[in-house]
Motif scaffolding. Sequence first.
Motif, PDB file in Angstrom:
ATOM      1  N   GLY A  13       0.455  -1.384  -0.682  1.00  0.00           N
ATOM      2  CA  GLY A  13       0.283   0.151  -0.380  1.00  0.00           C
ATOM      3  C   GLY A  13       0.614   1.194  -0.219  1.00  0.00           C
ATOM      4  N   LEU A  14       0.458   2.811   1.105  1.00  0.00           N
ATOM      5  CA  LEU A  14       0.764   3.548   0.664  1.00  0.00           C
ATOM      6  C   LEU A  14       2.717   3.362   1.374  1.00  0.00           C
ATOM      7  CD1 LEU A  14      -1.418   6.010   0.748  1.00  0.00           C
ATOM      8  CD2 LEU A  14      -0.439   6.394  -0.991  1.00  0.00           C
ATOM      9  N   MET A  15       2.613   2.848   2.252  1.00  0.00           N
ATOM     10  CA  MET A  15       3.749   2.806   3.529  1.00  0.00           C
ATOM     11  C   MET A  15       4.517   2.005   2.925  1.00  0.00           C
ATOM     12  SD  MET A  15       2.356   5.514   5.032  1.00  0.00           S
ATOM     13  CE  MET A  15       1.191   6.001   5.335  1.00  0.00           C
ATOM     14  N   GLY A  16       4.191   0.761   2.681  1.00  0.00           N
ATOM     15  CA  GLY A  16       5.605  -0.046   1.766  1.00  0.00           C
ATOM     16  C   GLY A  16       6.117   0.606   0.688  1.00  0.00           C
ATOM     17  N   SER A  17       5.034   1.408   0.085  1.00  0.00           N
ATOM     18  CA  SER A  17       5.356   1.342  -1.669  1.00  0.00           C
ATOM     19  C   SER A  17       6.686   2.666  -1.074  1.00  0.00           C
ATOM     20  CB  SER A  17       4.858   2.170  -2.423  1.00  0.00           C
ATOM     21  OG  SER A  17       3.479   0.615  -2.608  1.00  0.00           O
ATOM     22  N   ALA A  18       6.426   3.676  -0.334  1.00  0.00           N
ATOM     23  CA  ALA A  18       7.303   4.199  -0.113  1.00  0.00           C
ATOM     24  C   ALA A  18       8.426   3.662   0.763  1.00  0.00           C
ATOM     25  CB  ALA A  18       6.216   5.213   0.952  1.00  0.00           C
ATOM     26  N   ALA A  19       8.422   3.286   1.500  1.00  0.00           N
ATOM     27  CA  ALA A  19       9.712   2.270   2.263  1.00  0.00           C
ATOM     28  C   ALA A  19      10.200   1.919   1.392  1.00  0.00           C
ATOM     29  CB  ALA A  19       9.292   1.841   2.801  1.00  0.00           C
ATOM     30  N   ALA A  20       9.986   1.321  -0.029  1.00  0.00           N
ATOM     31  CA  ALA A  20      10.835   0.679  -1.194  1.00  0.00           C
ATOM     32  C   ALA A  20      11.172   1.730  -1.604  1.00  0.00           C
ATOM     33  CB  ALA A  20       9.858  -0.379  -1.796  1.00  0.00           C
ATOM     34  N   TRP A  21      10.359   2.634  -2.342  1.00  0.00           N
ATOM     35  CA  TRP A  21      11.095   3.952  -3.064  1.00  0.00           C
ATOM     36  C   TRP A  21      12.005   4.654  -2.132  1.00  0.00           C
ATOM     37  CZ3 TRP A  21       9.558   9.376  -1.309  1.00  0.00           C
ATOM     38  CH2 TRP A  21       9.942  10.584  -2.719  1.00  0.00           C
ATOM     39  N   GLN A  22      11.653   4.590  -0.955  1.00  0.00           N
ATOM     40  CA  GLN A  22      12.981   5.209  -0.289  1.00  0.00           C
ATOM     41  C   GLN A  22      13.934   4.681  -0.386  1.00  0.00           C
ATOM     42  OE1 GLN A  22      13.968   8.192   1.269  1.00  0.00           O
ATOM     43  NE2 GLN A  22      11.622   9.127   1.398  1.00  0.00           N
ATOM     44  N   LEU A  23      14.129   3.199  -0.198  1.00  0.00           N
ATOM     45  CA  LEU A  23      15.170   2.647  -0.124  1.00  0.00           C
ATOM     46  C   LEU A  23      16.081   2.122  -1.377  1.00  0.00           C
ATOM     47  CD1 LEU A  23      14.076  -0.443   2.613  1.00  0.00           C
ATOM     48  CD2 LEU A  23      15.881   1.206   2.744  1.00  0.00           C
ATOM     49  N   ALA A  24      15.577   2.092  -2.694  1.00  0.00           N
ATOM     50  CA  ALA A  24      15.625   2.275  -3.894  1.00  0.00           C
ATOM     51  C   ALA A  24      16.713   3.145  -3.908  1.00  0.00           C
ATOM     52  CB  ALA A  24      14.628   1.256  -4.664  1.00  0.00           C
ATOM     53  N   ARG A  25      15.398   4.566  -4.152  1.00  0.00           N
ATOM     54  CA  ARG A  25      16.582   5.492  -4.673  1.00  0.00           C
ATOM     55  C   ARG A  25      17.708   5.858  -3.864  1.00  0.00           C
ATOM     56  NH1 ARG A  25      14.264  10.466  -1.438  1.00  0.00           N
ATOM     57  NH2 ARG A  25      14.015  11.477  -4.124  1.00  0.00           N
ATOM     58  N   ARG A  26      18.733   5.225  -2.738  1.00  0.00           N
ATOM     59  CA  ARG A  26      19.250   5.060  -1.617  1.00  0.00           C
ATOM     60  C   ARG A  26      20.561   3.953  -2.048  1.00  0.00           C
ATOM     61  NH1 ARG A  26      17.431   5.960   4.558  1.00  0.00           N
ATOM     62  NH2 ARG A  26      15.594   7.161   3.842  1.00  0.00           N
ATOM     63  N   GLY A  27      20.327   3.047  -2.966  1.00  0.00           N
ATOM     64  CA  GLY A  27      20.950   2.259  -3.880  1.00  0.00           C
ATOM     65  C   GLY A  27      20.797   1.163  -2.854  1.00  0.00           C
ATOM     66  N   ARG A  28      19.677   0.617  -2.038  1.00  0.00           N
ATOM     67  CA  ARG A  28      19.957  -0.777  -1.575  1.00  0.00           C
ATOM     68  C   ARG A  28      18.245  -1.707  -2.355  1.00  0.00           C
ATOM     69  NH1 ARG A  28      22.041   1.191   3.672  1.00  0.00           N
ATOM     70  NH2 ARG A  28      21.580  -1.047   3.981  1.00  0.00           N
ATOM     71  N   GLU A  29      19.292  -2.783  -1.770  1.00  0.00           N
ATOM     72  CA  GLU A  29      18.092  -4.101  -2.617  1.00  0.00           C
ATOM     73  C   GLU A  29      17.262  -3.880  -1.858  1.00  0.00           C
ATOM     74  OE1 GLU A  29      19.658  -8.621  -3.412  1.00  0.00           O
ATOM     75  OE2 GLU A  29      19.680  -7.766  -1.882  1.00  0.00           O
ATOM     76  N   VAL A  30      15.821  -4.254  -2.746  1.00  0.00           N
ATOM     77  CA  VAL A  30      14.348  -4.391  -1.929  1.00  0.00           C
ATOM     78  C   VAL A  30      13.180  -4.762  -2.709  1.00  0.00           C
ATOM     79  CG1 VAL A  30      13.675  -1.434  -2.770  1.00  0.00           C
ATOM     80  CG2 VAL A  30      12.985  -2.467  -0.559  1.00  0.00           C
ATOM     81  N   LEU A  31      13.757  -6.028  -1.890  1.00  0.00           N
ATOM     82  CA  LEU A  31      11.636  -6.588  -2.807  1.00  0.00           C
ATOM     83  C   LEU A  31      10.638  -6.169  -2.577  1.00  0.00           C
ATOM     84  CD1 LEU A  31      10.388  -8.881  -4.658  1.00  0.00           C
ATOM     85  CD2 LEU A  31      11.281 -10.422  -2.863  1.00  0.00           C
ATOM     86  N   LEU A  32       9.793  -5.633  -2.897  1.00  0.00           N
ATOM     87  CA  LEU A  32       8.376  -5.037  -2.170  1.00  0.00           C
ATOM     88  C   LEU A  32       7.384  -6.670  -2.504  1.00  0.00           C
ATOM     89  CD1 LEU A  32       6.341  -3.585  -0.621  1.00  0.00           C
ATOM     90  CD2 LEU A  32       5.971  -2.459  -3.652  1.00  0.00           C
ATOM     91  N   LEU A  33       6.831  -7.105  -1.564  1.00  0.00           N
ATOM     92  CA  LEU A  33       5.659  -8.230  -1.416  1.00  0.00           C
ATOM     93  C   LEU A  33       4.465  -7.411  -1.132  1.00  0.00           C
ATOM     94  CD1 LEU A  33       7.422 -10.619  -0.056  1.00  0.00           C
ATOM     95  CD2 LEU A  33       7.040 -10.329  -2.425  1.00  0.00           C
ATOM     96  N   GLU A  34       2.924  -7.747  -1.945  1.00  0.00           N
ATOM     97  CA  GLU A  34       2.152  -7.337  -2.481  1.00  0.00           C
ATOM     98  C   GLU A  34       1.051  -8.589  -2.048  1.00  0.00           C
ATOM     99  OE1 GLU A  34      -1.524  -6.103  -1.304  1.00  0.00           O
ATOM    100  OE2 GLU A  34      -0.114  -4.883  -0.677  1.00  0.00           O
ATOM    101  N   ARG A  35      -0.131  -9.121  -1.312  1.00  0.00           N
ATOM    102  CA  ARG A  35      -0.493 -10.162  -1.645  1.00  0.00           C
ATOM    103  C   ARG A  35      -1.333  -9.892  -2.479  1.00  0.00           C
ATOM    104  NH1 ARG A  35      -4.717 -11.304   3.861  1.00  0.00           N
ATOM    105  NH2 ARG A  35      -5.471 -12.859   2.648  1.00  0.00           N
ATOM    106  N   PHE A  36      -1.642  -8.796  -2.716  1.00  0.00           N
ATOM    107  CA  PHE A  36      -3.788  -8.414  -3.783  1.00  0.00           C
ATOM    108  C   PHE A  36      -1.930  -7.926  -5.123  1.00  0.00           C
ATOM    109  CE2 PHE A  36      -5.509  -8.038   0.877  1.00  0.00           C
ATOM    110  CZ  PHE A  36      -6.579  -8.675   0.161  1.00  0.00           C
ATOM    111  N   GLU A  37      -3.632  -7.520  -6.354  1.00  0.00           N
ATOM    112  CA  GLU A  37      -3.290  -6.609  -7.054  1.00  0.00           C
ATOM    113  C   GLU A  37      -3.161  -5.444  -6.858  1.00  0.00           C
ATOM    114  OE1 GLU A  37      -7.795  -6.198  -6.967  1.00  0.00           O
ATOM    115  OE2 GLU A  37      -5.875  -8.231  -6.307  1.00  0.00           O
ATOM    116  N   GLN A  38      -2.322  -4.923  -7.676  1.00  0.00           N
ATOM    117  CA  GLN A  38      -1.884  -3.441  -7.189  1.00  0.00           C
ATOM    118  C   GLN A  38      -3.067  -2.542  -7.397  1.00  0.00           C
ATOM    119  OE1 GLN A  38       0.067  -0.531 -10.726  1.00  0.00           O
ATOM    120  NE2 GLN A  38       2.196  -0.514  -8.835  1.00  0.00           N
ATOM    121  N   LEU A  39      -3.701  -2.016  -6.528  1.00  0.00           N
ATOM    122  CA  LEU A  39      -4.366  -0.954  -6.252  1.00  0.00           C
ATOM    123  C   LEU A  39      -5.655  -1.701  -6.231  1.00  0.00           C
ATOM    124  CD1 LEU A  39      -3.407   2.419  -9.058  1.00  0.00           C
ATOM    125  CD2 LEU A  39      -3.255   2.260  -6.723  1.00  0.00           C
TER     126      LEU A  39
END
Length: 378
Positions: A13-39
């Motif tokens: 959702g919003l918070m997990g997606s924002a955390a993944a964005w922040q980590l990726a823009r820092r060059g960190r390895e990140v995998l985001l898992l969502e149980r449902f479809e997007q949106l």
Amino acid sequence: MTERIETVVIGGGLMGSAAAWQLARRGREVLLLERFEQLHHHGASHGTTRNFNVGYTQPHYLELVTEAGRLWRELESESGADILDLVGQTNHGKGVPDDHADILRAHGIAAEWLAVDEARERWRGIAFDTKVLYTPDGGRLNPERAIAAFQAVAVERGGRVRHGARVLRIGEMSGGAVEVVTEGETYLAEQVIVTVGGWTDKLVGGLVSYPRLIVTQEQPAHFAVTDHEADWPSFNHVRALGDPQYDYWHSNIYGMLTPGEGVKAGWHAVGPHVDPDDRSYEYEPKMMEHLRRYAREYLIGTDPDRFAAVSCTYTTTPDEAFVLDRRGPIILGAGFSGQGAKFTPAIGRVLADFVTEPEAKPIPAFAADRFGTAVKGW
């Protein structure tokens, strides 16, 4: 198959997606898992409007919302998406404190009081009942565009996103790694960020301790606009407890225009308690009757008899403050419902800091042990 990875974020959702964005823009390895479809429409992050209300009084919220305003613009610049629309925010009602404008201005946020007649002339679709606190830097944001933008930019910067990836369990492995088991894969992560809203207890209850989370089904509605020439700010209508004017109210009211759908209005955090995997998605009739009465009395530029109900979950703590904390390799973000959306990119930054900065400490108001809970470790 087991894969080792630096950081897994559970909940897209919003918070997990924002955390993944922040980590990726820092060059960190990140995998985001969502149980449902997007949106999807099963949680708290769907829909196309949320208030961007800068009208807080506590310093920690004011600092966070100011940071969020800057970061929303950075996300828009990186993604090309239009997310934040500063149509202005109005707070009115007998519960708005008289020193509110002074508090905001002291924190560098523009604010002014408007007389009732002046406010009604500017926003004729609303029947204001008291003087109005106007913050021009407030407005509305689009969470569905935001989620898509966070995830798209994260992928562009090397992150990975998987939808339809339900996490069945997480657990500690030797050496401090965290095993994340999905229906098809297993991951060994150095850190795990958990941002799953109403499913928090089901996934990490018993692993770490945190304030009690209350999951409710909320039922705002979009009311059809009848005055198509009216301008609409985002708004909060704040009651004074015990005043007979508000005797049918269930809580304070929030709302904003959702372009193409109508004026959205809703009660705050007073819906029935639910299991997020077993809920009706139907509105409670008495609460909707009272919401329609509110629209008839105060949203005079709408038709209270033409409405489309909305169903979402709220996950709140007893003090309605967030949980943003770390215990060992588990980083928890929870309790955002009803006010978290506006802060999203700043919350993502806080969650990412727990990954990249070993000495990062929680904001005291959002600490998992703020009620004196003995927080379990690993």
